[in-house]
Design an enzyme around this catalytic site. Structure first.
Site, PDB file in Angstrom:
ATOM      1  N   CYS A 116       0.844  -1.196   0.000  1.00 22.94           N
ATOM      2  CA  CYS A 116       0.000   0.000   0.000  1.00 22.94           C
ATOM      3  C   CYS A 116       0.875   1.241   0.000  1.00 22.94           C
ATOM      4  CB  CYS A 116      -0.923   0.005   1.214  1.00 22.94           C
ATOM      5  SG  CYS A 116      -2.361   1.068   0.950  1.00 22.94           S
ATOM      6  N   CYS A 118       0.352   3.987   1.670  1.00 23.28           N
ATOM      7  CA  CYS A 118       0.379   4.693   2.965  1.00 23.28           C
ATOM      8  C   CYS A 118       1.608   4.321   3.795  1.00 23.28           C
ATOM      9  CB  CYS A 118      -0.891   4.423   3.748  1.00 23.28           C
ATOM     10  SG  CYS A 118      -1.205   2.693   4.075  1.00 23.28           S
ATOM     11  N   CYS A 126      -3.434   6.127   1.032  1.00 26.57           N
ATOM     12  CA  CYS A 126      -3.278   4.810   0.398  1.00 26.57           C
ATOM     13  C   CYS A 126      -3.246   4.920  -1.121  1.00 26.57           C
ATOM     14  CB  CYS A 126      -4.438   3.895   0.785  1.00 26.57           C
ATOM     15  SG  CYS A 126      -4.538   3.580   2.548  1.00 26.57           S
ATOM     16  N   LYS A 190     -12.338  -4.548   2.274  1.00 24.58           N
ATOM     17  CA  LYS A 190     -12.641  -4.052   3.627  1.00 24.58           C
ATOM     18  C   LYS A 190     -13.963  -3.301   3.649  1.00 24.58           C
ATOM     19  CE  LYS A 190      -7.885  -2.554   3.463  1.00 24.58           C
ATOM     20  NZ  LYS A 190      -6.957  -1.447   3.656  1.00 24.58           N
ATOM     21  N   LYS A 246     -12.219  -8.180   5.692  1.00 21.03           N
ATOM     22  CA  LYS A 246     -11.681  -7.418   6.820  1.00 21.03           C
ATOM     23  C   LYS A 246     -12.614  -6.288   7.192  1.00 21.03           C
ATOM     24  CE  LYS A 246      -7.425  -4.904   7.921  1.00 21.03           C
ATOM     25  NZ  LYS A 246      -6.162  -4.364   7.474  1.00 21.03           N
ATOM     26  N   SER A 273      -7.338  -5.159  14.603  1.00 19.56           N
ATOM     27  CA  SER A 273      -6.849  -4.649  15.891  1.00 19.56           C
ATOM     28  C   SER A 273      -7.971  -4.338  16.872  1.00 19.56           C
ATOM     29  CB  SER A 273      -6.017  -3.390  15.636  1.00 19.56           C
ATOM     30  OG  SER A 273      -6.776  -2.436  14.909  1.00 19.56           O
ATOM     31  N   TYR A 312      -3.745 -11.083  15.488  1.00 18.37           N
ATOM     32  CA  TYR A 312      -2.624 -10.719  16.356  1.00 18.37           C
ATOM     33  C   TYR A 312      -2.482 -11.734  17.489  1.00 18.37           C
ATOM     34  CZ  TYR A 312      -3.206  -6.578  13.605  1.00 18.37           C
ATOM     35  OH  TYR A 312      -3.322  -5.733  12.523  1.00 18.37           O
TER      36      TYR A 312
HETATM   37 ZN   LIG Z   1      -2.923   1.990   2.925  1.00 18.86          ZN
END
Ligand SMILES: [Zn+2]
Length: 325
Positions: A116, A118, A126, A190, A246, A273, A312
């Site tokens: 990406c 970003c 992004c 997403k 996601k 997260s 995670y």
């Molecule tokens: Zn990004």
């Protein structure tokens, strides 16, 4: 007595009739590697920490020992620039990461690269923008170059995260052109979500992430399943090998829907997260057993149709599943 009651009498019977099983082979561990070498706990994700290039091999060895097949690499570079071209420098941080991990771990661990803009642009956008308009072709072309750089360095799979139109097509073409036709594309789809926030804080190292960029415009409307499926259809038609849904918990129906429509396409689900934080906080404040809640959520994601789960909690989950914790 009903069949369910008879089956539930025996632990062995319960195991035998399970249509699917959650194992450590289903898991992918996302890790954060910092170029500035600062090793500390991630403030917004208690229990997770940053790694440096020097010490990231240790955690990867642990991942391999626990039979977790893959990691997702998030590199945090020291110096970003306007157009993100730092990503293409010969000694770019991500290139160093993949070279090192491939050299140390060889074929024992699958390396997935987050692709990406970003990660490299000063604005932390992004995509490339012109007067608020997304420049799809320009962005996708750059993502293709970044994917090639990562593949060259040792990434086995690339995961485009910008969600701009044409990114999968451009990346596939760029990889094929450069002789990396064996590198798979795992595309993120997403929905708009506030559950990404702890992650943004973790990667931008700031409390107010994504300066001046509304990244929600690239994600799909949470309540609109048609919009989500349009994006899935587009990415698969452009050559995506695997689809990442996601976040996971708020999109269990999407996981199921993608599985029904594309039974031969592997699906990954990303327990993000915010989901990680919810489990931590519930166990802390509501006395819910953390391990039980973790396995319950991962099992529901698996049952919905996910073939693999990014979490995670991968290391802890693998230990629980193997009876080591
Ligand atoms: Zn990004």
């Amino acid at each position: 007595m009903t069949a369910t009651t008879r089956i539930k009498r025996s632990k062995q019977m319960i195991r035998m009739v399970r249509p699917c099983e959650l194992t450590s082979s289903d898991l992918i561990y996302p890790i954060f590697i910092r170029e500035d070498k600062k090793k500390c706990e991630i403030q917004s994700m208690k229990g997770q920490r940053y790694y440096s290039l020097d010490d990231c091999v240790d955690v990867c060895n642990e991942v391999v020992e626990l039979e977790i097949p893959a990691i997702m690499v998030f590199g945090i570079v020291k110096r970003k620039n306007d157009d993100g071209s730092v990503a293409l420098q010969k000694n770019a941080f991500h290139v160093k990461i993949f070279k090192k991990l491939k050299k140390e771990l060889g074929e024992d661990l699958l390396l997935v690269s987050n692709v990406c803009l970003c990660d490299y642009t000063l604005s932390e956008s992004c995509v490339y923008l012109e007067k608020d308009k997304v420049l799809n072709e320009k962005t996708a072309e750059m993502l293709g170059k970044i994917a090639v750089a990562h593949a060259e360095a040792g990434a086995d799979v690339v995961a485009p995260a910008a969600m701009c139109d044409g990114q999968v097509r451009h990346i596939r073409a760029a990889l094929d052109r450069e002789g990396f036709d064996d590198v798979a594309i795992m595309t993120y789809v997403k929905t708009d979500s506030c559950l990404f926030r702890p992650f943004f804080e973790a990667v931008t190292l700031a409390k107010t992430p994504r300066r001046g960029v509304d990244s929600s415009k690239f994600r799909t409307d949470i309540i609109n399943e048609k919009m989500f499926m349009q994006k899935v259809n587009l990415d698969i038609s452009e050559g995506a090998d695997i689809v990442i849904v996601k976040p996971a918990l708020t999109n269990l129906d999407h996981i199921f829907r993608v599985k029904q429509k594309y039974p031969t396409i592997p699906i990954a689900a990303y327990q993000v997260s915010g989901e990680y934080a919810m489990i931590k906080l519930l166990s802390e404040y509501a006395h819910v057993n953390e391990k039980d809640l973790l396995i319950e959520t991962l099992s529901s994601i698996k049952r919905a149709g996910a073939d693999m789960i990014l979490t995670y909690y991968a290391v802890e989950a693998a230990k629980i599943l193997q009876g080591k914790e």
